[in-house]
Motif scaffolding. Structure first.
Motif, PDB file in Angstrom:
ATOM      1  N   ASN A   1      -5.283   9.177   5.793  1.00  0.00           N
ATOM      2  CA  ASN A   1      -4.956   8.366   6.446  1.00  0.00           C
ATOM      3  C   ASN A   1      -5.321   7.043   6.083  1.00  0.00           C
ATOM      4  OD1 ASN A   1      -2.409   6.510   8.562  1.00  0.00           O
ATOM      5  ND2 ASN A   1      -4.450   5.945   9.591  1.00  0.00           N
ATOM      6  N   GLU A   2      -4.806   5.891   5.488  1.00  0.00           N
ATOM      7  CA  GLU A   2      -5.615   4.831   4.371  1.00  0.00           C
ATOM      8  C   GLU A   2      -6.112   3.901   5.919  1.00  0.00           C
ATOM      9  OE1 GLU A   2      -8.406   3.953   2.543  1.00  0.00           O
ATOM     10  OE2 GLU A   2      -8.097   6.083   1.020  1.00  0.00           O
ATOM     11  N   THR A   3      -6.684   4.051   6.411  1.00  0.00           N
ATOM     12  CA  THR A   3      -7.284   2.652   8.034  1.00  0.00           C
ATOM     13  C   THR A   3      -6.784   1.876   7.950  1.00  0.00           C
ATOM     14  OG1 THR A   3      -8.348   5.049   8.370  1.00  0.00           O
ATOM     15  CG2 THR A   3      -8.379   2.930   9.928  1.00  0.00           C
ATOM     16  N   ILE A   4      -7.870   0.994   6.796  1.00  0.00           N
ATOM     17  CA  ILE A   4      -7.493   0.179   6.619  1.00  0.00           C
ATOM     18  C   ILE A   4      -5.781  -1.266   5.866  1.00  0.00           C
ATOM     19  CG2 ILE A   4      -8.791  -2.174   4.433  1.00  0.00           C
ATOM     20  CD1 ILE A   4     -11.227  -0.505   5.026  1.00  0.00           C
ATOM     21  N   SER A   5      -5.265   0.355   4.482  1.00  0.00           N
ATOM     22  CA  SER A   5      -4.232  -0.475   4.307  1.00  0.00           C
ATOM     23  C   SER A   5      -3.520  -0.118   4.970  1.00  0.00           C
ATOM     24  CB  SER A   5      -3.896   0.428   2.938  1.00  0.00           C
ATOM     25  OG  SER A   5      -3.674   1.730   3.173  1.00  0.00           O
ATOM     26  N   GLY A   6      -3.291   0.705   5.786  1.00  0.00           N
ATOM     27  CA  GLY A   6      -1.661   1.478   7.202  1.00  0.00           C
ATOM     28  C   GLY A   6      -0.986   2.519   6.281  1.00  0.00           C
ATOM     29  N   ALA A   7      -1.451   3.513   5.604  1.00  0.00           N
ATOM     30  CA  ALA A   7      -0.948   3.775   4.602  1.00  0.00           C
ATOM     31  C   ALA A   7      -1.335   5.015   4.661  1.00  0.00           C
ATOM     32  CB  ALA A   7      -1.088   3.789   2.414  1.00  0.00           C
TER      33      ALA A   7
ATOM     34  N   ALA B   1       0.794  -1.473  -0.046  1.00  0.00           N
ATOM     35  CA  ALA B   1      -0.101   0.070   0.109  1.00  0.00           C
ATOM     36  C   ALA B   1       0.763   0.979  -0.085  1.00  0.00           C
ATOM     37  CB  ALA B   1      -0.790   0.310   1.078  1.00  0.00           C
ATOM     38  N   ARG B   2       0.418   2.254  -0.660  1.00  0.00           N
ATOM     39  CA  ARG B   2       0.656   3.358  -0.477  1.00  0.00           C
ATOM     40  C   ARG B   2       0.181   4.490  -0.854  1.00  0.00           C
ATOM     41  NH1 ARG B   2       4.859   3.788  -4.359  1.00  0.00           N
ATOM     42  NH2 ARG B   2       5.347   5.858  -4.268  1.00  0.00           N
ATOM     43  N   MET B   3       0.678   5.927  -1.136  1.00  0.00           N
ATOM     44  CA  MET B   3       0.162   7.200  -1.454  1.00  0.00           C
ATOM     45  C   MET B   3       0.641   7.937  -2.495  1.00  0.00           C
ATOM     46  SD  MET B   3      -2.411   8.225   0.597  1.00  0.00           S
ATOM     47  CE  MET B   3      -3.618   7.849   1.694  1.00  0.00           C
ATOM     48  N   PRO B   4      -0.107   8.340  -3.708  1.00  0.00           N
ATOM     49  CA  PRO B   4       1.019   8.759  -4.922  1.00  0.00           C
ATOM     50  C   PRO B   4       1.918   9.807  -4.356  1.00  0.00           C
ATOM     51  CG  PRO B   4      -1.298  10.019  -4.696  1.00  0.00           C
ATOM     52  CD  PRO B   4      -1.742   8.859  -3.347  1.00  0.00           C
ATOM     53  N   ALA B   5       2.370   9.671  -5.875  1.00  0.00           N
ATOM     54  CA  ALA B   5       3.532  10.843  -6.034  1.00  0.00           C
ATOM     55  C   ALA B   5       2.864  12.630  -6.022  1.00  0.00           C
ATOM     56  CB  ALA B   5       4.627  10.481  -6.668  1.00  0.00           C
ATOM     57  N   LEU B   6       3.555  13.064  -5.044  1.00  0.00           N
ATOM     58  CA  LEU B   6       2.105  14.633  -5.366  1.00  0.00           C
ATOM     59  C   LEU B   6       3.392  15.714  -6.724  1.00  0.00           C
ATOM     60  CD1 LEU B   6       2.514  15.813  -1.513  1.00  0.00           C
ATOM     61  CD2 LEU B   6       0.725  13.995  -2.997  1.00  0.00           C
ATOM     62  N   GLU B   7       4.147  15.186  -7.376  1.00  0.00           N
ATOM     63  CA  GLU B   7       4.381  15.113  -8.748  1.00  0.00           C
ATOM     64  C   GLU B   7       2.853  14.665  -9.588  1.00  0.00           C
ATOM     65  OE1 GLU B   7       7.221  13.407  -7.637  1.00  0.00           O
ATOM     66  OE2 GLU B   7       7.176  14.671  -5.800  1.00  0.00           O
ATOM     67  N   ASN B   8       3.195  15.558 -10.960  1.00  0.00           N
ATOM     68  CA  ASN B   8       2.016  14.818 -11.886  1.00  0.00           C
ATOM     69  C   ASN B   8       0.971  14.155 -11.847  1.00  0.00           C
ATOM     70  OD1 ASN B   8       4.716  14.719 -13.964  1.00  0.00           O
ATOM     71  ND2 ASN B   8       5.094  12.793 -12.156  1.00  0.00           N
ATOM     72  N   LEU B   9       0.458  14.642 -11.173  1.00  0.00           N
ATOM     73  CA  LEU B   9      -1.086  14.780  -9.997  1.00  0.00           C
ATOM     74  C   LEU B   9      -1.780  15.032 -11.092  1.00  0.00           C
ATOM     75  CD1 LEU B   9      -0.810  14.921  -6.174  1.00  0.00           C
ATOM     76  CD2 LEU B   9      -1.739  13.090  -7.744  1.00  0.00           C
ATOM     77  N   GLN B  10      -3.132  14.805 -11.644  1.00  0.00           N
ATOM     78  CA  GLN B  10      -3.941  15.336 -12.815  1.00  0.00           C
ATOM     79  C   GLN B  10      -5.006  16.477 -12.298  1.00  0.00           C
ATOM     80  OE1 GLN B  10      -2.877  15.451 -15.970  1.00  0.00           O
ATOM     81  NE2 GLN B  10      -0.833  14.043 -15.009  1.00  0.00           N
ATOM     82  N   PHE B  11      -4.839  17.762 -11.740  1.00  0.00           N
ATOM     83  CA  PHE B  11      -6.439  18.496 -11.646  1.00  0.00           C
ATOM     84  C   PHE B  11      -6.720  19.012 -12.719  1.00  0.00           C
ATOM     85  CE2 PHE B  11      -3.210  18.128  -7.917  1.00  0.00           C
ATOM     86  CZ  PHE B  11      -3.723  17.904  -7.276  1.00  0.00           C
ATOM     87  N   THR B  12      -7.863  18.747 -12.588  1.00  0.00           N
ATOM     88  CA  THR B  12      -9.391  19.791 -13.037  1.00  0.00           C
ATOM     89  C   THR B  12      -9.291  21.204 -13.214  1.00  0.00           C
ATOM     90  OG1 THR B  12     -10.685  17.905 -12.832  1.00  0.00           O
ATOM     91  CG2 THR B  12     -11.627  19.726 -14.543  1.00  0.00           C
ATOM     92  N   GLU B  13      -8.638  21.990 -13.986  1.00  0.00           N
ATOM     93  CA  GLU B  13      -9.142  23.518 -13.868  1.00  0.00           C
ATOM     94  C   GLU B  13     -10.513  23.946 -13.730  1.00  0.00           C
ATOM     95  OE1 GLU B  13      -7.054  25.682 -17.389  1.00  0.00           O
ATOM     96  OE2 GLU B  13      -8.423  27.526 -16.913  1.00  0.00           O
ATOM     97  N   GLY B  14     -10.607  24.565 -12.245  1.00  0.00           N
ATOM     98  CA  GLY B  14     -11.577  25.254 -12.071  1.00  0.00           C
ATOM     99  C   GLY B  14     -12.558  24.180 -11.666  1.00  0.00           C
ATOM    100  N   ALA B  15     -11.688  22.496 -10.429  1.00  0.00           N
ATOM    101  CA  ALA B  15     -12.405  21.973 -10.230  1.00  0.00           C
ATOM    102  C   ALA B  15     -13.751  22.610  -8.485  1.00  0.00           C
ATOM    103  CB  ALA B  15     -11.072  20.881  -9.710  1.00  0.00           C
ATOM    104  N   ALA B  16     -14.300  22.490  -8.974  1.00  0.00           N
ATOM    105  CA  ALA B  16     -14.491  22.427  -7.090  1.00  0.00           C
ATOM    106  C   ALA B  16     -13.364  22.591  -5.957  1.00  0.00           C
ATOM    107  CB  ALA B  16     -16.218  21.370  -6.783  1.00  0.00           C
TER     108      ALA B  16
END
Ligand SMILES: *Cc1c(COP(=O)(O)O)cnc(C)c1O
Length: 360
Positions: free
Chosen positions: A151-157, A129-144
């Motif tokens: 903390n993902e309680t089940i996986s432990g990441a 289990a992991r968290m995504p790298a914070l670079e290269n995330l694909q955000f939407t322009e004007g997103a709400a």
């Protein structure tokens, strides 16, 4: 009967001092001749509790003045729906970072409402289990907003840092709220079901920037509206008074322990020891990528499922309860929230060594 070393992921262990205080005041709160749970949510004794719970939270998290603290009901799961209902405007998209089972649920709830959703990153099925790298995330322009699960309680990441986003960042912090200091101004909204690190189940903490709360559509039922909850100080109907009182006691306890810097240090010491014990052995295997290992939910496996079953059973016989991993993933999960004593971690480590010796 001694208190168990309760490793439950939630409802979880509460500080013993807090339980004792609640017990001492249960029949007569403040000389009123009644319990806090038996009195008006509009009277002066309860009002002081409501205010102190908020003041303590504001102090601990350094919450800026332009944010409101709301006490809502329905658990974190209800927020999965209320967030899109309140905050997605006409034609807007909502961005989600999906890092596990809870992120998946949040995402599904938004989709169910017909909201346009963009998945900025999906690592929800990755093992380890992991968290995504914070670079290269694909955000939407004007997103709400951009929604994350800290903390993902089940996986432990666990996210160690948070993404910088143009849209308001919204975090489900149900299982690591108050476990470390935060810069609240990085977020548009933070929310948490109480039953892991705050209080018993039944109240949900929402910390929201006032201008976002103002976006709630007037057409929503009042109790579903962040604006309405903000304007009425969460007291438009009967608040879950006993649970808010418990938040007050837990936050008082945290302030006495040195606040969140103090708590973070203790949490790190507890988690570091347990992960070190796992890493030292070839018998136990951690299930989260080291740089994302949670300080709250420590997940690991043994060489076989049979051994895991035996491990859980023998640990329980020695007073270490609820070590079974989440039903869909198996393995072992030791939840070591703020209230979990360091001594209990030492006892578990001792047991792990013995168990390995006998079974490898
Ligand atoms: C436990 C948990 C939830 C669900 O909380 P409820 O209060 O039961 O709705 C949501 N998100 C995370 C990260 C959790 O750990």
């Amino acid at each position: 009967m001694a208190r168990a070393y309760n490793f439950s992921a939630g409802p979880a262990i509460l500080p013993e001092e807090v339980l004792k205080q609640a017990q001492a005041e249960l029949l007569d709160f403040n000389g009123t001749g009644m319990s806090i749970m038996e009195m008006s949510h509009r009277g002066k004794d309860y009002s002081a509790v409501h205010q102190e719970a908020k003041d303590n939270l504001r102090k601990l998290l350094n919450i800026p003045d332009n944010y409101s603290i709301l006490f809502m009901t329905g658990g974190a799961s209800t927020q999965f729906s209320l967030i899109p209902m309140n905050l997605v405007g006409e034609g807007q998209t909502a961005d989600y970072i999906n890092a596990g089972a809870w992120g998946t649920k949040a995402l599904k709830a938004a989709k169910k409402l017909g909201v346009k959703v963009n998945v900025s990153a999906d690592v929800s099925k990755e093992i380890p289990a992991r968290m995504p790298a914070l670079e290269n995330l694909q955000f939407t322009e004007g997103a709400a907003y951009v929604h994350i699960t800290s903390n993902e309680t089940i996986s432990g990441a666990q996210m160690k840092e948070f993404p910088e986003t143009a849209a308001p960042l919204i975090a489900d912090m149900s299982s690591d709220i108050l476990s470390r200091p935060l810069d609240v101004s990085q977020f548009g909204m933070i929310y948490a079901g109480a039953q892991k690190n705050l209080a018993p189940a039944g109240v949900t903490l929402v910390i929201i920037r006032n201008d976002l709360a103002e976006k709630s559509p007037e057409t929503l039922p009042d109790l579903f509206q962040y604006r309405h909850m903000m304007e009425t100080d969460s007291l438009s109907n009967t608040a879950p008074t006993f649970l808010i009182y418990m938040i007050m006691l837990v936050t008082r306890w945290l302030l006495a322990k040195g606040g969140l810097e103090g708590m973070q240090k203790i949490n790190k010491e507890k988690a570091d020891k347990l992960y070190a014990a796992i890493d030292k052995s070839d018998f136990y295997k951690g299930t989260a990528v080291p740089e994302y290992r949670s300080t709250m939910n420590v997940t690991f496996r043994l060489p076989s499922e049979e051994l895991e079953t035996q491990f859980i059973k023998e640990a329980a016989a020695q007073g270490m309860t609820s070590l079974k991993g989440y039903r869909s993933v198996g393995g072992i999960r030791a939840s070591i929230y703020n209230a979990f004593p360091t001594e209990g971690v030492d006892v578990l480590i001792g047991f792990m060594k013995e168990f390995e010796k006998k079974n490898s």
